[in-house]
Design a protein around this motif. Structure first.
Motif, PDB file in Angstrom:
ATOM      1  N   ASP A  71      23.587  72.611  16.223  1.00 51.40           N
ATOM      2  CA  ASP A  71      23.494  74.067  16.068  1.00 51.40           C
ATOM      3  C   ASP A  71      23.562  74.498  14.606  1.00 51.40           C
ATOM      4  O   ASP A  71      23.587  75.695  14.310  1.00 51.40           O
ATOM      5  CB  ASP A  71      24.601  74.760  16.870  1.00 51.40           C
ATOM      6  N   ILE A  72      23.618  73.523  13.687  1.00 57.39           N
ATOM      7  CA  ILE A  72      23.562  73.827  12.248  1.00 57.39           C
ATOM      8  C   ILE A  72      22.349  73.094  11.679  1.00 57.39           C
ATOM      9  O   ILE A  72      22.464  72.056  11.024  1.00 57.39           O
ATOM     10  CB  ILE A  72      24.848  73.411  11.515  1.00 57.39           C
ATOM     11  N   PRO A  73      21.151  73.593  11.939  1.00 57.15           N
ATOM     12  CA  PRO A  73      19.952  72.900  11.460  1.00 57.15           C
ATOM     13  C   PRO A  73      19.843  72.999   9.945  1.00 57.15           C
ATOM     14  O   PRO A  73      20.226  74.016   9.353  1.00 57.15           O
ATOM     15  CB  PRO A  73      18.811  73.646  12.145  1.00 57.15           C
ATOM     16  N   PRO A  74      19.328  71.970   9.300  1.00 56.86           N
ATOM     17  CA  PRO A  74      19.150  72.037   7.848  1.00 56.86           C
ATOM     18  C   PRO A  74      18.304  73.235   7.437  1.00 56.86           C
ATOM     19  O   PRO A  74      17.359  73.623   8.139  1.00 56.86           O
ATOM     20  CB  PRO A  74      18.445  70.714   7.517  1.00 56.86           C
ATOM     21  N   ALA A  75      18.654  73.824   6.306  1.00 63.02           N
ATOM     22  CA  ALA A  75      17.876  74.955   5.783  1.00 63.02           C
ATOM     23  C   ALA A  75      16.562  74.474   5.183  1.00 63.02           C
ATOM     24  O   ALA A  75      15.603  75.244   5.085  1.00 63.02           O
ATOM     25  CB  ALA A  75      18.691  75.703   4.728  1.00 63.02           C
ATOM     26  N   ALA A  76      16.526  73.213   4.774  1.00 64.67           N
ATOM     27  CA  ALA A  76      15.320  72.639   4.169  1.00 64.67           C
ATOM     28  C   ALA A  76      15.454  71.127   4.217  1.00 64.67           C
ATOM     29  O   ALA A  76      16.491  70.578   4.605  1.00 64.67           O
ATOM     30  CB  ALA A  76      15.153  73.127   2.725  1.00 64.67           C
ATOM     31  N   TRP A  77      14.377  70.465   3.785  1.00 65.51           N
ATOM     32  CA  TRP A  77      14.358  69.004   3.723  1.00 65.51           C
ATOM     33  C   TRP A  77      13.842  68.584   2.357  1.00 65.51           C
ATOM     34  O   TRP A  77      12.986  69.240   1.771  1.00 65.51           O
ATOM     35  CB  TRP A  77      13.456  68.430   4.817  1.00 65.51           C
ATOM     36  N   ARG A  78      14.355  67.484   1.873  1.00 65.97           N
ATOM     37  CA  ARG A  78      13.985  66.967   0.553  1.00 65.97           C
ATOM     38  C   ARG A  78      13.032  65.793   0.721  1.00 65.97           C
ATOM     39  O   ARG A  78      13.347  64.821   1.414  1.00 65.97           O
ATOM     40  CB  ARG A  78      15.243  66.537  -0.195  1.00 65.97           C
ATOM     41  N   LEU A  79      11.855  65.887   0.111  1.00 59.82           N
ATOM     42  CA  LEU A  79      10.887  64.801   0.187  1.00 59.82           C
ATOM     43  C   LEU A  79      11.424  63.536  -0.460  1.00 59.82           C
ATOM     44  O   LEU A  79      12.215  63.585  -1.407  1.00 59.82           O
ATOM     45  CB  LEU A  79       9.588  65.203  -0.512  1.00 59.82           C
ATOM     46  N   ASP A  80      10.953  62.406   0.047  1.00 57.91           N
ATOM     47  CA  ASP A  80      11.379  61.114  -0.503  1.00 57.91           C
ATOM     48  C   ASP A  80      10.172  60.200  -0.659  1.00 57.91           C
ATOM     49  O   ASP A  80       9.280  60.171   0.208  1.00 57.91           O
ATOM     50  CB  ASP A  80      12.417  60.459   0.417  1.00 57.91           C
ATOM     51  N   GLU A  81      10.160  59.450  -1.729  1.00 57.93           N
ATOM     52  CA  GLU A  81       9.034  58.570  -2.051  1.00 57.93           C
ATOM     53  C   GLU A  81       8.769  57.547  -0.962  1.00 57.93           C
ATOM     54  O   GLU A  81       7.644  57.042  -0.824  1.00 57.93           O
ATOM     55  CB  GLU A  81       9.309  57.869  -3.387  1.00 57.93           C
ATOM     56  N   SER A  82       9.782  57.243  -0.155  1.00 54.13           N
ATOM     57  CA  SER A  82       9.609  56.247   0.899  1.00 54.13           C
ATOM     58  C   SER A  82       8.568  56.657   1.937  1.00 54.13           C
ATOM     59  O   SER A  82       8.087  55.814   2.703  1.00 54.13           O
ATOM     60  CB  SER A  82      10.951  55.984   1.591  1.00 54.13           C
ATOM     61  N   LEU A  83       8.205  57.933   1.967  1.00 57.42           N
ATOM     62  CA  LEU A  83       7.155  58.396   2.891  1.00 57.42           C
ATOM     63  C   LEU A  83       5.796  57.765   2.605  1.00 57.42           C
ATOM     64  O   LEU A  83       4.955  57.642   3.495  1.00 57.42           O
ATOM     65  CB  LEU A  83       6.995  59.915   2.794  1.00 57.42           C
ATOM     66  N   LEU A  84       5.583  57.388   1.352  1.00 61.07           N
ATOM     67  CA  LEU A  84       4.238  56.975   0.947  1.00 61.07           C
ATOM     68  C   LEU A  84       3.774  55.713   1.647  1.00 61.07           C
ATOM     69  O   LEU A  84       2.613  55.616   2.055  1.00 61.07           O
ATOM     70  CB  LEU A  84       4.176  56.792  -0.569  1.00 61.07           C
ATOM     71  N   ALA A  85       4.664  54.729   1.787  1.00 66.01           N
ATOM     72  CA  ALA A  85       4.240  53.449   2.359  1.00 66.01           C
ATOM     73  C   ALA A  85       3.708  53.624   3.780  1.00 66.01           C
ATOM     74  O   ALA A  85       2.693  53.028   4.162  1.00 66.01           O
ATOM     75  CB  ALA A  85       5.400  52.457   2.338  1.00 66.01           C
ATOM     76  N   GLY A  86       4.378  54.452   4.566  1.00 67.74           N
ATOM     77  CA  GLY A  86       3.928  54.663   5.934  1.00 67.74           C
ATOM     78  C   GLY A  86       2.697  55.539   6.030  1.00 67.74           C
ATOM     79  O   GLY A  86       1.907  55.422   6.980  1.00 67.74           O
TER      80      GLY A  86
END
Length: 490
Positions: free
Chosen positions: A213-228
């Motif tokens: 019930d406390i959803p994040p206000a935002a998300w931080r991108l991470d370089e690890s996304l690139l490989a997938g």
């Protein structure tokens, strides 16, 4: 792969629930101070003295406990407080007593006090602060910044607003910020990158995402996304399966921006790239990038058929706001293909198409363009960048990328922060390159929002790689394409 980010009130609620769940508030404060101590020791292992400046709340309490840890480790500790110790209450009072029992002296701050530590600990104001720092607190922050010593900020640099990344007055310039329980949105955008230094997140054992019930206000991108995201291509791939990008821009006398966008789209793997530009720029296009299919157009009638053959249309680089640009933008808006809208196309939208909405476009304003789209000032945008980009997305639909330090991406999936990039990007053409990259990704993948995440991140990381090798000053927009190509071929 994305780090959750929270607002200050959400972190305070997480703190409250953790304490209600059976962890003593003072014990949690000790955890925070211990984490800050380890951060200090790992970053400045040779330091033999420190100055801890404590406010009167729990942030100050963290500082008092850290001072005790320093004394117990044999360091010379100077403890400065903004409030008499006998006026402190709750956990902050217990923390101050702990430091005193450990033999740490205490001085009340006064003008002219000398800071003796090799490293300064900022435990002055916490995440509850919101507004311009005034009075004694302002003078203390100015004194810290004038001391020319490295600073470790506890939870947040004092003077920085945790929810927005704005500095309404003055803020501590930290070399490192250690933040607790939940990472804060305002540490990653706006003015924050100039004062946070390295950000060291410590959860203190609190599993924030367990509280649904406390959803994040935002998300931080991470370089690890690139490989997938950039897996090897099928051996049977051909240019027809890699998408067709049409760049519409380059009004008479403004051809360079559109050429930058085209080259970036090609380097990002688009199967085909076409250019609709003023006829006088065709020769330059063929010389610069002969792989691009360039079409000279004199107005909207000649441009009108081109979008029908493209998988995505990038409109705006070098577009201008005169009749030529207006006609070309109108032809782009009539297309059903996904759009990437940049530069003067955004200014024309604000002026002549104030009510147009689309679900399948990406708008890429800098703060000035965002202000025109929202009918406010640049200062209004920068005072609360997260609120501004979300308001613009609600008004215009699709996905909005608010460029700048800590670029923000707002879309149907929520708010995302890009923590990459550097001041070398403060040069002409960077936005044109981003628009071309976004177009290429949409042409290949079709997922507009995810492509906005990937394109923003690759663009910023390419600039970081270029700066690492050659330095920030003199970084050109055209330098990014080759570094981006390496990033998308992991």
């Amino acid at each position: 792969m994305l780090r959750p980010l929270y607002k200050a009130a959400q972190v305070r609620e997480l703190d409250r629930r953790t304490i209600a769940g059976g962890i003593d508030g003072f014990a949690l404060m000790q955890r925070a101070a211990s984490s800050a101590w380890h951060c200090f020791r790992s970053r400045w292992p040779q330091a033999r003295s420190l100055t801890v400046i404590c406010g009167h709340g729990n942030n100050g309490g963290d500082g008092h406990v850290l001072a005790a840890l320093g004394m117990q480790s044999g360091l010379k500790v100077q403890r400065i407080t903004l409030k008499p110790l006998d006026e402190l209450t709750g956990s902050a009072a217990r923390a101050a007593e702990l430091a005193t029992s450990a033999g740490v002296g205490c001085e009340e701050w006064h003008a002219g006090i000398a800071l003796t530590g090799e490293v300064i600990i900022d435990a002055l104001l916490g995440t509850g602060f919101n507004g311009a720092v005034e009075g004694r607190f302002k003078r203390v922050i100015e004194m810290i910044n004038a001391a020319d010593r490295p600073v470790l900020a506890i939870d947040i640099p004092s003077g920085l607003v945790a929810d927005t990344g704005a500095i309404p007055g003055v803020a501590v310039n930290a070399a490192c910020t250690v933040t607790f329980i939940g990472d804060k949105v305002g540490l990653h955008t706006g003015d924050a990158p100039a004062c946070t230094g390295e950000i060291d997140f410590r959860s203190l054992g609190v599993k924030a995402q367990a509280y649904f019930d406390i959803p994040p206000a935002a998300w931080r991108l991470d370089e690890s996304l690139l490989a997938g995201a950039f897996t090897p291509r099928l051996r049977t791939s051909h240019k027809g399966t890699m998408g067709h990008v049409l760049v519409m821009g380059g009004a008479p006398g403004f051809g360079g921006a559109a050429l930058l966008a085209c080259q970036a789209a090609a380097r990002m793997g688009a199967g085909k790239v076409s250019l609709a530009t003023a006829p006088e720029h065709i020769t330059a296009s063929l010389v610069r990038c002969p792989e691009v299919m360039a079409h000279g157009v004199r107005g909207g009638a000649e441009a009108g058929e081109l979008p029908r053959h493209a998988d995505v249309v990038v409109v705006g680089p070098g577009l201008g706001q005169a009749a030529w640009g207006q006609a070309v933008l109108q032809s782009a808006l009539q297309s059903d293909a996904p759009l990437v809208v940049d530069a003067d196309a955004l200014n024309l939208l604000a002026r002549q198409w104030p009510d147009v909405q689309r679900d399948n476009w990406i708008l890429t304003p800098h703060p000035g363009e965002a202000a025109r789209l929202l009918g406010c000032t640049i200062a209004d945008i920068q005072a609360d960048r997260p609120a501004a980009v979300q308001a613009l997305q609600r008004a215009r639909g699709g996905v909005v990328i608010l460029k700048g330090a800590g670029s923000l991406i707002a879309g149907p999936g929520g708010l995302v922060v890009c923590p990459y990039g550097n001041p070398g990007m403060a040069s002409g053409g960077m936005g044109d390159v981003l628009s071309g990259m976004l177009g290429a990704l949409i042409a290949q993948r079709g997922e507009v929002e995810f492509c906005a995440w990937l394109g923003t991140m690759v663009h910023a990381l390419a600039a970081d790689r270029a700066a690492e090798q050659e330095g920030e000053r003199g970084l050109l927009a055209s330098d990014l394409a080759s570094y981006a190509r390496k990033l998308i071929n992991p």
